[in-house]
Enzyme design. Structure first.
Site, PDB file in Angstrom:
ATOM      1  N   TRP A   1       0.823  -1.218   0.000  1.00  0.00           N
ATOM      2  CA  TRP A   1       0.000   0.000   0.000  1.00  0.00           C
ATOM      3  C   TRP A   1       0.857   1.269   0.000  1.00  0.00           C
ATOM      4  CZ3 TRP A   1      -4.315  -1.452   4.132  1.00  0.00           C
ATOM      5  CH2 TRP A   1      -5.025  -2.569   3.674  1.00  0.00           C
ATOM      6  N   LYS A   2       2.151   1.121   0.192  1.00  0.00           N
ATOM      7  CA  LYS A   2       3.073   2.273   0.210  1.00  0.00           C
ATOM      8  C   LYS A   2       2.578   3.324   1.218  1.00  0.00           C
ATOM      9  CE  LYS A   2       4.478   1.023  -4.432  1.00  0.00           C
ATOM     10  NZ  LYS A   2       5.036   1.430  -5.715  1.00  0.00           N
TER      11      LYS A   2
ATOM     12  N   GLU B   1      11.930   1.988  -4.133  1.00  0.00           N
ATOM     13  CA  GLU B   1      11.683   3.335  -3.586  1.00  0.00           C
ATOM     14  C   GLU B   1      12.554   3.580  -2.361  1.00  0.00           C
ATOM     15  OE1 GLU B   1       7.425   2.937  -3.384  1.00  0.00           O
ATOM     16  OE2 GLU B   1       7.352   2.976  -5.566  1.00  0.00           O
TER      17      GLU B   1
ATOM     18  N   GLU C   1      10.921  -6.357  -9.519  1.00  0.00           N
ATOM     19  CA  GLU C   1      10.183  -5.140  -9.853  1.00  0.00           C
ATOM     20  C   GLU C   1      11.093  -4.208 -10.651  1.00  0.00           C
ATOM     21  OE1 GLU C   1       6.766  -4.575  -6.737  1.00  0.00           O
ATOM     22  OE2 GLU C   1       8.513  -3.421  -6.157  1.00  0.00           O
TER      23      GLU C   1
ATOM     24  N   GLY D   1       1.108  -2.749  -6.331  1.00  0.00           N
ATOM     25  CA  GLY D   1       1.066  -1.432  -5.703  1.00  0.00           C
ATOM     26  C   GLY D   1      -0.319  -0.812  -5.849  1.00  0.00           C
ATOM     27  N   GLY D   2      -0.453   0.088  -6.829  1.00  0.00           N
ATOM     28  CA  GLY D   2      -1.672   0.872  -7.011  1.00  0.00           C
ATOM     29  C   GLY D   2      -2.961   0.058  -6.973  1.00  0.00           C
TER      30      GLY D   2
HETATM   31  P1  13P Z   1       2.535  -0.451  -8.957  1.00  0.00           P
HETATM   32  O1  13P Z   1       1.730  -1.743  -8.980  1.00  0.00           O
HETATM   33  O2  13P Z   1       1.734   0.719  -8.507  1.00  0.00           O
HETATM   34  O3  13P Z   1       3.274  -0.240 -10.236  1.00  0.00           O
HETATM   35  O4  13P Z   1       3.659  -0.654  -7.806  1.00  0.00           O
HETATM   36  C1  13P Z   1       4.442  -1.781  -7.823  1.00  0.00           C
HETATM   37  C2  13P Z   1       5.224  -1.822  -6.576  1.00  0.00           C
HETATM   38  O5  13P Z   1       6.141  -1.048  -6.384  1.00  0.00           O
HETATM   39  C3  13P Z   1       4.865  -2.816  -5.552  1.00  0.00           C
HETATM   40  O6  13P Z   1       5.822  -2.908  -4.556  1.00  0.00           O
END
Ligand code: 13P
Length: 252
Positions: free
Chosen positions: A10-11, A96, A164, A231-232
């Site tokens: 979920w960041k 990140e 990733e 992620g998103g």
């Molecule tokens: P997204 O699915 O938003 O591209 O993010 C991938 C991610 O960094 C999952 O850790």
């Protein structure tokens, strides 16, 4: 055969209230017999509420990062003793963290070792930048990241590796299944096998980078890919549930 696994990162999204609602939505929409390992990785402050929300369901909880020391003068950090009992998984070495917070391979290595020694399952993230890929160095970069992150580790039971590619994260430009399979079934598996022998065959390999309900099946139909780090699309309970469903259809 590695367990098919879908993890939602979920960041830095969701308040505690929103996190609880999202976790409840995933729990309530889940078909109990899906057979897919499901992991929700909310922000630290939502770990306990999310854990409470999914109690009694098969859903597991993970942290997004962790310090490698047990405790001490590390203002703002969260260590493994704090996560023990609160979650089963921890995402480590996310690009990140590496790019925005200067995390080094050595730090990732210490974190991986700390996770293992505290009974937490590391979801170790690796992946090349666009620059690396255009220079023909994608495989070499990923192999290097894996080697460094697992240096000094003798037993990889519990490990997951997420490939990733940095250029595919949050861009809508997912890697083609062929690119993902080439790195995951090639570089990643070969590196793990060289280091740990047959134990490599049990490590779930997750693809991450713009995964959505429409494209997830194209990865999971490939033998080398056992799941996804999302992620998103993990911020929407319906989309995340569709990804889980597509995984069950492709893998079970
Ligand atoms: P997204 O699915 O938003 O591209 O993010 C991938 C991610 O960094 C999952 O850790």
């Amino acid at each position: 055969m590695p367990v098919p696994t879908i993890a939602g990162n979920w960041k830095m999204n969701t308040t505690v209230h929103e996190a609880t609602r999202l976790a409840t939505g995933v729990r309530d929409g889940l078909r109990m017999s899906s057979g897919v390992e499901i992991v929700l990785c909310p922000p630290f402050i939502a770990l306990q509420p999310v854990r409470d929300a999914v109690q009694g369901s098969p859903i597991k909880v993970g942290a997004q990062n962790m310090h490698f020391e047990d405790s001490g003068a590390y203002t703002g950090e969260v260590g493994p003793l704090m996560l023990q009992g609160l979650c089963e998984y921890v995402v480590l070495g996310h690009s990140e963290r590496r790019q925005l917070f200067g995390e080094t391979d050595d730090q990732v290595n210490r974190k991986v070792k700390a996770a293992f020694s505290h009974g937490l399952r590391p979801i170790l993230c690796v992946g090349e930048t666009l620059e690396h890929r255009e220079a023909g160095r994608a495989g070499a970069v990923v192999a290097h990241q894996l080697r460094d992150a697992l240096s000094g580790v003798h037993d990889i039971s519990g490990l997951l590796v997420a490939y990733e590619p940095v250029w595919a994260i949050g861009t809508g430009q997912a890697a083609t299944p062929e690119i993902a399979a080439e790195i995951m079934g090639g570089t990643v598996l070969a590196s793990l096998t060289a280091l740990f022998g047959q134990a490599a065959d049990d490590v779930p390999l997750l693809y991450g980078g713009s995964v959505n309900p429409e494209n997830v099946g194209s990865y999971l139909r490939l033998g080398a890919i056992h799941g996804a780090l999302v992620g998103g699309a993990s911020l929407d309970a319906n989309q995340f549930l569709q990804i889980i469903q597509a995984t069950a259809e492709a893998k079970l």
